[in-house]
Design a protein around this motif. Structure first.
Motif, PDB file in Angstrom:
ATOM      1  N   PRO A 258       3.841  -7.558   3.820  1.00 40.05           N
ATOM      2  CA  PRO A 258       2.878  -8.561   3.284  1.00 40.05           C
ATOM      3  C   PRO A 258       1.568  -7.915   3.206  1.00 40.05           C
ATOM      4  O   PRO A 258       1.156  -6.963   3.977  1.00 40.05           O
ATOM      5  CB  PRO A 258       3.087  -9.698   4.208  1.00 40.05           C
ATOM      6  N   PHE A 259       0.808  -8.705   2.459  1.00 37.48           N
ATOM      7  CA  PHE A 259      -0.621  -8.252   2.424  1.00 37.48           C
ATOM      8  C   PHE A 259      -1.367  -8.757   3.555  1.00 37.48           C
ATOM      9  O   PHE A 259      -1.035  -9.861   4.166  1.00 37.48           O
ATOM     10  CB  PHE A 259      -1.076  -9.108   0.965  1.00 37.48           C
TER      11      PHE A 259
ATOM     12  N   TYR B 157      -8.168  -9.549  -4.040  1.00 37.68           N
ATOM     13  CA  TYR B 157      -7.433 -10.646  -4.630  1.00 37.68           C
ATOM     14  C   TYR B 157      -6.241  -9.969  -5.734  1.00 37.68           C
ATOM     15  O   TYR B 157      -5.013 -10.220  -5.726  1.00 37.68           O
ATOM     16  CB  TYR B 157      -8.128 -11.604  -5.479  1.00 37.68           C
ATOM     17  N   LYS B 158      -6.698  -8.897  -6.166  1.00 35.89           N
ATOM     18  CA  LYS B 158      -5.931  -8.031  -7.344  1.00 35.89           C
ATOM     19  C   LYS B 158      -4.585  -7.447  -6.592  1.00 35.89           C
ATOM     20  O   LYS B 158      -3.698  -7.016  -6.886  1.00 35.89           O
ATOM     21  CB  LYS B 158      -6.536  -7.146  -7.885  1.00 35.89           C
ATOM     22  N   ASN B 159      -4.612  -7.401  -5.258  1.00 21.64           N
ATOM     23  CA  ASN B 159      -3.862  -6.725  -4.251  1.00 21.64           C
ATOM     24  C   ASN B 159      -2.715  -7.660  -3.490  1.00 21.64           C
ATOM     25  O   ASN B 159      -1.919  -7.146  -3.033  1.00 21.64           O
ATOM     26  CB  ASN B 159      -4.439  -5.712  -3.263  1.00 21.64           C
ATOM     27  N   ILE B 160      -2.930  -8.808  -3.988  1.00 24.23           N
ATOM     28  CA  ILE B 160      -1.859  -9.884  -3.373  1.00 24.23           C
ATOM     29  C   ILE B 160      -0.961 -10.278  -4.539  1.00 24.23           C
ATOM     30  O   ILE B 160      -1.381 -10.494  -5.807  1.00 24.23           O
ATOM     31  CB  ILE B 160      -2.564 -11.071  -2.949  1.00 24.23           C
ATOM     32  N   PHE B 161       0.286 -10.396  -4.125  1.00 26.74           N
ATOM     33  CA  PHE B 161       1.336 -10.912  -4.952  1.00 26.74           C
ATOM     34  C   PHE B 161       2.184 -11.966  -4.689  1.00 26.74           C
ATOM     35  O   PHE B 161       2.440 -12.149  -3.396  1.00 26.74           O
ATOM     36  CB  PHE B 161       2.181  -9.751  -5.439  1.00 26.74           C
TER      37      PHE B 161
ATOM     38  N   ALA C   3       3.082 -10.845  -0.874  1.00 27.20           N
ATOM     39  CA  ALA C   3       3.242  -9.307  -0.772  1.00 27.20           C
ATOM     40  C   ALA C   3       1.955  -8.563  -1.155  1.00 27.20           C
ATOM     41  O   ALA C   3       1.127  -8.985  -1.665  1.00 27.20           O
ATOM     42  CB  ALA C   3       4.265  -8.941  -1.800  1.00 27.20           C
ATOM     43  N   ASP C   4       2.032  -7.204  -0.881  1.00 25.08           N
ATOM     44  CA  ASP C   4       0.959  -6.549  -1.284  1.00 25.08           C
ATOM     45  C   ASP C   4       1.201  -5.713  -2.444  1.00 25.08           C
ATOM     46  O   ASP C   4       2.420  -5.888  -3.222  1.00 25.08           O
ATOM     47  CB  ASP C   4       0.298  -5.442  -0.215  1.00 25.08           C
ATOM     48  N   ARG C   5       0.510  -4.554  -2.926  1.00 33.17           N
ATOM     49  CA  ARG C   5       0.639  -4.091  -4.158  1.00 33.17           C
ATOM     50  C   ARG C   5       2.108  -3.379  -4.180  1.00 33.17           C
ATOM     51  O   ARG C   5       2.887  -2.852  -5.429  1.00 33.17           O
ATOM     52  CB  ARG C   5      -0.235  -2.682  -4.413  1.00 33.17           C
ATOM     53  N   LYS C   6       2.839  -3.079  -3.044  1.00 37.65           N
ATOM     54  CA  LYS C   6       4.202  -2.461  -3.153  1.00 37.65           C
ATOM     55  C   LYS C   6       5.314  -3.256  -3.568  1.00 37.65           C
ATOM     56  O   LYS C   6       6.527  -3.009  -3.888  1.00 37.65           O
ATOM     57  CB  LYS C   6       4.529  -1.990  -1.479  1.00 37.65           C
ATOM     58  N   LEU C   7       4.919  -4.587  -3.639  1.00 41.25           N
ATOM     59  CA  LEU C   7       5.647  -5.681  -4.230  1.00 41.25           C
ATOM     60  C   LEU C   7       7.065  -5.719  -3.189  1.00 41.25           C
ATOM     61  O   LEU C   7       8.197  -5.866  -3.698  1.00 41.25           O
ATOM     62  CB  LEU C   7       6.215  -5.559  -5.551  1.00 41.25           C
ATOM     63  N   ASP C   8       6.941  -5.410  -2.037  1.00 42.05           N
ATOM     64  CA  ASP C   8       8.181  -5.428  -1.028  1.00 42.05           C
ATOM     65  C   ASP C   8       7.801  -6.473  -0.015  1.00 42.05           C
ATOM     66  O   ASP C   8       6.579  -6.386   0.701  1.00 42.05           O
ATOM     67  CB  ASP C   8       8.270  -4.113  -0.430  1.00 42.05           C
TER      68      ASP C   8
END
Ligand code: GLC
Length: 680
Positions: free
Chosen positions: A281-282, A372-376, A272-277
């Motif tokens: 995806p990132f 990298y900090k924007n990937i979840f 995922a990206d920062r939206k955690l949705d």
């Protein structure tokens, strides 16, 4: 003895496979000082003048790691210059060999960025620092003579390996000589490579298929224009004794109609990206253009991606290399947008020095920490520990930030392939190796040491890396022989194969655009034939020693001091290495050298091989033996010749090559019974 300390609430990397109860006391100060808290983790150890530090798997510099900084943070780093702190692997195991005390090992089981300053900032201090204080730390000791007279250094490495699980064993054919090049585009390109190797009688067992075999670099596709009948082509090659090994990259191309993309999106299997949705995806670009990245931390996504290898297995493929799985990011969509805005803002500006540098840096978009900090990733609550950044959903799943667990992305990609392949092909050994890795990845596959260059210092680095990698369980490993980047020379290639013939993974690989380096291209190819034939003659020894190391959690390659523990000189040797139980290697690592100095910690028998007159001869004639006493020697090793040493009283099993037909692992290992080369 293994002591386990659990600090805070760690992320479970699953690198340790045995349950070692943790100590109830605070981290023991016997082994140094330690702080853990809001500011993260710090462990420091006072170094005496002659303390030596080994380990750290795939990393830069020598076997003794002292005097430099290393950072475990899997990096897509093609320029392996001495100032770099990270390469593709993140292997947090160190062995401390104090001058006066017993050696001990420390494993920092931590998934994120962790820094080892080994006598760099302060010459007498080793510090290990991490941003979070949640981790498992294992201290490993072994008293002299305790474990049936095994040397303590070896006992510690073995205990560490018992902790982290048995090493991957490749299929037998993967011990053969293999050719790769980024630049083979079509089936005919590969046919030609094979024909030319065969034409020059240089044994060859596998050809690698780099990204150009795919349609628009889409994983699990084969471009029908380049490979009109892929399945038949695989069979045609197999009939000739050639295995094909396609590459699989971590990024999945965003393209409607592409099944892997569509399925992954629908099922929420991309990171995922920062939206955690999971429906957003990132996104970042790699070879195929904009991509999503499978969430290899999520077991369901892992299984889904791993099962995709089936399409290639069904076509008869029996080997894979996983790449770009740090993951490498060329640029993120967000990063590009910001950079373009920034560049636009400089229009018509008279840039001062600060602005100029900032402008220049803004065009460097690859592998950014901000991205990298924007990937979840999604994991269950228990796995996440204090790394969770969201509340558990109805299934008890939470998100963790990629940056915090970065070093386990590549490992989980290899795991994804390994676990599915085991299920899909339970009766077959499949070759699998990866670029990115961390502790634990050695259970799933091998690794190669990434994009080195055709320079002499990288040949030397190859030798040093083998020691650290073996300590961490990566027995099936090797470097891009001849060098990946830059143009290789005939001499460098010749010296390199004289070393690589001993590495379990023996692959010649080069970058698109560099000078072609298939061995048949160089003048006097018989000299190359003789060296590759030496690999095949030594297969009984290489395979048996590899298997011994793999099944007994031992090391196939070892620094000399690990066996000759009382010999101070032996501990400092950086350009010789032990290979299996009977051999020592002392390859030539310099250009224009007619020989080299070698230090023998005991009487040994020097064995020379190679030269055009040695190509195609019987095994009897292929080796020349000479006894040398313990001590220093200048040995003559002209460019076309290589040497190895047989340890005092030991022997090396060798095979005769078949008199007719193709020389390959099967014909050699199933041929006449091996004979022994005995120390004189
Ligand atoms: C990466 C790999 C290299 C490969 C290239 C193209 O740089 O490390 O081995 O040839 O990508 O796929």
């Amino acid at each position: 003895m293994v002591k386990h300390y659990k600090l805070g609430n760690p992320f479970e990397t699953e690198s340790v496979v045995v349950d070692v109860p943790f100590e109830n006391e605070a981290l023991s100060e016997t082994f140094g000082k330690f702080q853990a808290g809001e500011n993260g983790f710090l462990w420091s150890y006072k170094l005496s003048r002659n303390d030596r530090i080994f380990g750290l798997g795939e990393s830069l510099h020598g076997m003794n790691k002292r005097g430099h900084v290393y950072e475990s943070f899997c990096a897509d780093e093609p320029n392996h210059t001495e100032d770099k702190v990270s390469l593709y692997g993140a292997h947090n195991f160190i062995l401390i060999v104090p001058e006066k005390f017993q050696p001990f090992g420390v494993y920092f089981d931590y998934p994120g960025r962790i820094r080892f300053d080994i006598g760099f900032t302060k010459r007498d201090e080793l510090t290990v620092t991490a941003e979070k204080a949640d981790m498992h730390v294992y201290f490993i000791t072994a008293e002299n003579g305790s474990e049936n007279s095994e040397k303590p250094h070896l006992a510690i490495c073995r205990l560490f390996r018992e902790l982290t699980g048995a090493s991957y064993i490749p299929p037998e054919w993967a011990f053969g000589y293999m050719q790769s090049r980024w630049g083979y585009r079509t089936a005919d390109d590969i046919r030609q490579v094979v024909a030319r190797y065969r034409g020059k009688n240089i044994p060859l067992e596998a050809v690698f298929m780099d990204i150009d075999y795919m349609t628009e670099y889409k994983d699990f596709t084969v471009d029908p224009n380049k490979y009109p009948d892929f399945k038949n082509f695989v069979a045609e090659m197999k009939d000739m004794g050639i295995h094909l090994v396609p590459i699989i990259d971590a990024g999945v191309k965003i393209q409607s109609g592409y099944d892997v993309y569509e399925e992954g999106l629908k099922k929420g299997y991309f990171s995922a990206d920062r939206k955690l949705d999971l429906s957003y995806p990132f996104t970042a670009a790699v070879w195929p253009g904009l991509c999503h990245f499978p969430d290899f931390f999520n077991p369901e996504a892992r299984k889904w991606f791993g099962d995709k290898y089936k399409v290639l297995l069904d076509a008869g493929i029996d080997g894979f290399w996983n790449d770009m799985n740090e993951p490498a990011l060329f640029y993120s969509r967000e990063g590009l947008e910001q950079a373009l805005l920034k560049i636009e803002s400089y229009k018509n500006k008279n840039m001062g020095i600060g602005e100029y540098f900032s402008f220049r840096d803004s065009t460097n978009l690859s592998n950014k920490i901000e991205d990298y900090k924007n990937i979840f990733h999604q994991v269950d609550e228990k796995t996440a520990g204090n790394f969770a950044v969201s509340k558990p959903d109805h299934d008890g799943k939470v998100f963790v930030n990629h940056y915090d667990v970065h070093n386990y992305f590549g490992t989980n990609m290899t795991r994804s392939a390994a676990e599915s392949i085991r299920q899909l092909e339970p009766n077959k050994d499949i070759l699998l190796f990866s670029r990115a890795s961390s502790i634990g990845a050695h259970r799933y596959g091998g690794i190669w040491t990434g994009d080195n260059e055709s320079i002499w210092s990288h040949l030397k680095l190859n030798l040093a890396q083998m020691a650290g990698l073996n300590m961490c369980g990566f027995l099936y490993s090797g470097a891009d022989t001849g060098g990946f980047g830059f143009n290789t020379s005939r001499e460098l290639m010749m010296r390199w194969i004289q070393l690589s013939l001993f590495t379990p993974l023996f692959r010649n690989h080069a970058c698109d655009g560099t000078r072609n380096q298939e061995l048949y291209l160089f003048e006097d190819s018989k000299e190359f034939q003789a060296v590759i034939e030496t690999r095949y003659r030594l297969l009984p020894y290489i395979k048996a020693q590899f298997m011994k190391a793999a099944t007994e959690n031992g090391m196939y390659f070892k620094p000399i001091g690990f066996e000759f523990t009382d010999d101070e000189r032996a501990w400092d040797i950086e350009d010789q290495i032990l290979c299996g139980e009977s051999m020592m290697l002392a390859p030539v690592l310099e250009p224009n050298a007619r020989g080299r100095y070698v230090y023998l910690p005991e009487d040994m028998t020097m064995v020379s091989f190679g030269g055009d007159e040695k190509a195609g001869v019987s095994t009897d004639k292929a080796f020349e033996l000479k006894k040398l006493p313990k001590g220093d020697h200048w040995i003559e090793v002209p460019a076309e010749k290589g040497v190895f040493f047989i340890r005092n009283g030991r022997e090396v099993e060798v095979a005769e090559l078949p008199e007719s037909g193709v020389v390959n692992t099967q014909s050699v290992l199933n041929g006449t019974l091996p004979r022994t080369l005995r120390a004189l």
